[in-house]
Design a protein around this motif. Structure first.
Motif, PDB file in Angstrom:
ATOM      1  N   SER A 132      20.455  66.446  37.593  1.00  0.00           N
ATOM      2  CA  SER A 132      19.129  67.052  37.543  1.00  0.00           C
ATOM      3  C   SER A 132      18.112  66.091  36.929  1.00  0.00           C
ATOM      4  O   SER A 132      18.473  65.065  36.352  1.00  0.00           O
ATOM      5  N   ILE A 133      16.860  66.454  37.025  1.00  0.00           N
ATOM      6  CA  ILE A 133      15.750  65.655  36.494  1.00  0.00           C
ATOM      7  C   ILE A 133      15.958  65.346  35.006  1.00  0.00           C
ATOM      8  O   ILE A 133      16.402  66.203  34.238  1.00  0.00           O
ATOM      9  N   GLY A 134      15.707  64.093  34.612  1.00  0.00           N
ATOM     10  CA  GLY A 134      15.789  63.711  33.203  1.00  0.00           C
ATOM     11  C   GLY A 134      17.193  63.496  32.663  1.00  0.00           C
ATOM     12  O   GLY A 134      17.379  63.324  31.461  1.00  0.00           O
ATOM     13  N   PRO A 181      20.721  70.199  27.530  1.00  0.00           N
ATOM     14  CA  PRO A 181      19.434  70.651  28.074  1.00  0.00           C
ATOM     15  C   PRO A 181      18.224  70.292  27.212  1.00  0.00           C
ATOM     16  O   PRO A 181      17.170  69.940  27.742  1.00  0.00           O
ATOM     17  N   GLU A 182      18.385  70.329  25.892  1.00  0.00           N
ATOM     18  CA  GLU A 182      17.229  70.022  25.033  1.00  0.00           C
ATOM     19  C   GLU A 182      16.855  68.537  25.110  1.00  0.00           C
ATOM     20  O   GLU A 182      15.684  68.171  25.040  1.00  0.00           O
ATOM     21  N   ILE A 183      17.869  67.658  25.286  1.00  0.00           N
ATOM     22  CA  ILE A 183      17.594  66.221  25.431  1.00  0.00           C
ATOM     23  C   ILE A 183      16.955  65.968  26.798  1.00  0.00           C
ATOM     24  O   ILE A 183      16.002  65.182  26.917  1.00  0.00           O
ATOM     25  N   GLN A 184      17.475  66.651  27.823  1.00  0.00           N
ATOM     26  CA  GLN A 184      16.900  66.546  29.171  1.00  0.00           C
ATOM     27  C   GLN A 184      15.400  66.878  29.135  1.00  0.00           C
ATOM     28  O   GLN A 184      14.570  66.115  29.627  1.00  0.00           O
ATOM     29  N   GLN A 206      13.331  66.958  26.588  1.00  0.00           N
ATOM     30  CA  GLN A 206      12.580  65.990  25.785  1.00  0.00           C
ATOM     31  C   GLN A 206      12.317  64.710  26.555  1.00  0.00           C
ATOM     32  O   GLN A 206      11.207  64.171  26.537  1.00  0.00           O
ATOM     33  N   ARG A 207      13.345  64.215  27.270  1.00  0.00           N
ATOM     34  CA  ARG A 207      13.201  62.980  28.054  1.00  0.00           C
ATOM     35  C   ARG A 207      12.087  63.121  29.095  1.00  0.00           C
ATOM     36  O   ARG A 207      11.271  62.233  29.265  1.00  0.00           O
ATOM     37  N   VAL A 208      12.103  64.246  29.796  1.00  0.00           N
ATOM     38  CA  VAL A 208      11.109  64.457  30.859  1.00  0.00           C
ATOM     39  C   VAL A 208       9.711  64.554  30.265  1.00  0.00           C
ATOM     40  O   VAL A 208       8.770  63.912  30.747  1.00  0.00           O
ATOM     41  N   LEU A 209       9.562  65.333  29.190  1.00  0.00           N
ATOM     42  CA  LEU A 209       8.228  65.518  28.596  1.00  0.00           C
ATOM     43  C   LEU A 209       7.732  64.235  27.927  1.00  0.00           C
ATOM     44  O   LEU A 209       6.530  63.969  27.919  1.00  0.00           O
ATOM     45  N   ASP A 210       8.668  63.412  27.411  1.00  0.00           N
ATOM     46  CA  ASP A 210       8.282  62.142  26.779  1.00  0.00           C
ATOM     47  C   ASP A 210       7.680  61.153  27.776  1.00  0.00           C
ATOM     48  O   ASP A 210       6.945  60.244  27.392  1.00  0.00           O
ATOM     49  N   ALA A 223       5.307  70.975  30.710  1.00  0.00           N
ATOM     50  CA  ALA A 223       6.530  71.748  30.454  1.00  0.00           C
ATOM     51  C   ALA A 223       6.759  72.752  31.580  1.00  0.00           C
ATOM     52  O   ALA A 223       7.897  72.970  32.010  1.00  0.00           O
ATOM     53  N   GLN A 224       5.675  73.349  32.095  1.00  0.00           N
ATOM     54  CA  GLN A 224       5.789  74.337  33.172  1.00  0.00           C
ATOM     55  C   GLN A 224       6.291  73.682  34.461  1.00  0.00           C
ATOM     56  O   GLN A 224       7.164  74.224  35.144  1.00  0.00           O
ATOM     57  N   ALA A 225       5.757  72.512  34.787  1.00  0.00           N
ATOM     58  CA  ALA A 225       6.198  71.803  35.997  1.00  0.00           C
ATOM     59  C   ALA A 225       7.674  71.449  35.904  1.00  0.00           C
ATOM     60  O   ALA A 225       8.425  71.563  36.884  1.00  0.00           O
ATOM     61  N   PHE A 226       8.102  71.031  34.693  1.00  0.00           N
ATOM     62  CA  PHE A 226       9.512  70.713  34.472  1.00  0.00           C
ATOM     63  C   PHE A 226      10.377  71.950  34.705  1.00  0.00           C
ATOM     64  O   PHE A 226      11.394  71.889  35.398  1.00  0.00           O
ATOM     65  N   GLU A 227       9.971  73.083  34.139  1.00  0.00           N
ATOM     66  CA  GLU A 227      10.746  74.324  34.307  1.00  0.00           C
ATOM     67  C   GLU A 227      10.796  74.745  35.771  1.00  0.00           C
ATOM     68  O   GLU A 227      11.826  75.235  36.253  1.00  0.00           O
ATOM     69  N   ASP A 228       9.698  74.543  36.499  1.00  0.00           N
ATOM     70  CA  ASP A 228       9.661  74.879  37.928  1.00  0.00           C
ATOM     71  C   ASP A 228      10.672  74.043  38.709  1.00  0.00           C
ATOM     72  O   ASP A 228      11.389  74.566  39.559  1.00  0.00           O
ATOM     73  N   ILE A 229      10.722  72.741  38.406  1.00  0.00           N
ATOM     74  CA  ILE A 229      11.670  71.850  39.086  1.00  0.00           C
ATOM     75  C   ILE A 229      13.097  72.248  38.743  1.00  0.00           C
ATOM     76  O   ILE A 229      13.958  72.355  39.611  1.00  0.00           O
TER      77      ILE A 229
END
Length: 197
Positions: free
Chosen positions: A10-12, A132-135, A137-141, A147-153
């Motif tokens: 998955s992403i990140g 999941p929490e590291i995933q 964080q990596r994406v948002l960093d 955060a919403q776009a990440f959750e949608d993906i």
């Protein structure tokens, strides 16, 4: 005949970094995202059919991903038409890469491997994973996504636990050293299998 290893996650999760590690071990690596970029680029095979279906998505002779996102936001059903155009072109790009590869192991980096059924054509599948929490964080960093776009993906992707369950190899990307050691283990295992096939 090369051994086909599908690489997903998955992403990140660290898939691109892991793919690079496979390349450093002498594997040929094909990247689905890079293939889409080629197809969408000026003169790419997706430009004409996408232009016919979504003329508003073409900018400077190429497919604009930003404009495509706007189309999908307005008309969610457009995603199916886009995939119907792009997936066969990506599959053809992948087949061409495999036919020209000379490495003993060909790694096919496909984010939606299970979701698109591409796992059926693989000799084995490796899935990258992280907590999941590291995933998140990596994406948002990266600073390129809300955060919403990440959750949608994440909601559109198969759950990570299911991907790991279905994979032949699971590579945890908590540290670069640990990920590299696991990549080397996977390569060694596959080369052993090829030797004794």
């Amino acid at each position: 005949m090369s051994f086909l290893l599908g690489l997903t996650g998955s992403i990140g999760m660290g898939k691109s970094t892991t793919a690079q590690m496979f390349a450093e071990e002498g594997c040929a690596v094909w990247d689905a995202d890079a293939a889409v970029h080629r197809l969408y680029g000026e003169g790419g095979a997706a430009v004409a059919p996408m232009g016919a279906a979504f003329p508003e998505a073409i900018e400077g002779g190429a497919v604009s991903r930003d404009r495509l996102k706007e189309v999908i936001a307005r008309k969610p059903e457009a995603l199916q038409r886009i995939e119907a155009i792009v997936h066969p072109l990506v599959a053809a790009d992948r087949a061409a890469f495999i036919s020209q590869a000379t490495a003993d192991i060909v790694v096919l980096d496909i984010p939606l491997l299970f979701e698109t059924g591409a796992d059926a054509g693989m000799d084995a599948v490796a899935c990258v994973t992280i907590a999941p929490e590291i995933q998140r964080q990596r994406v948002l960093d990266r600073g390129t996504m809300s955060a919403q776009a990440f959750e949608d993906i994440r909601a559109r992707q198969m759950p990570n636990a299911e991907k790991c369950r279905r994979a032949d190899y699971v590579i945890e990307t908590d540290t670069l050293e640990n990920a590299r050691r696991q990549v080397q283990d996977v390569v060694r295992d596959i080369r052993d299998r090829l030797l004794h096939a």
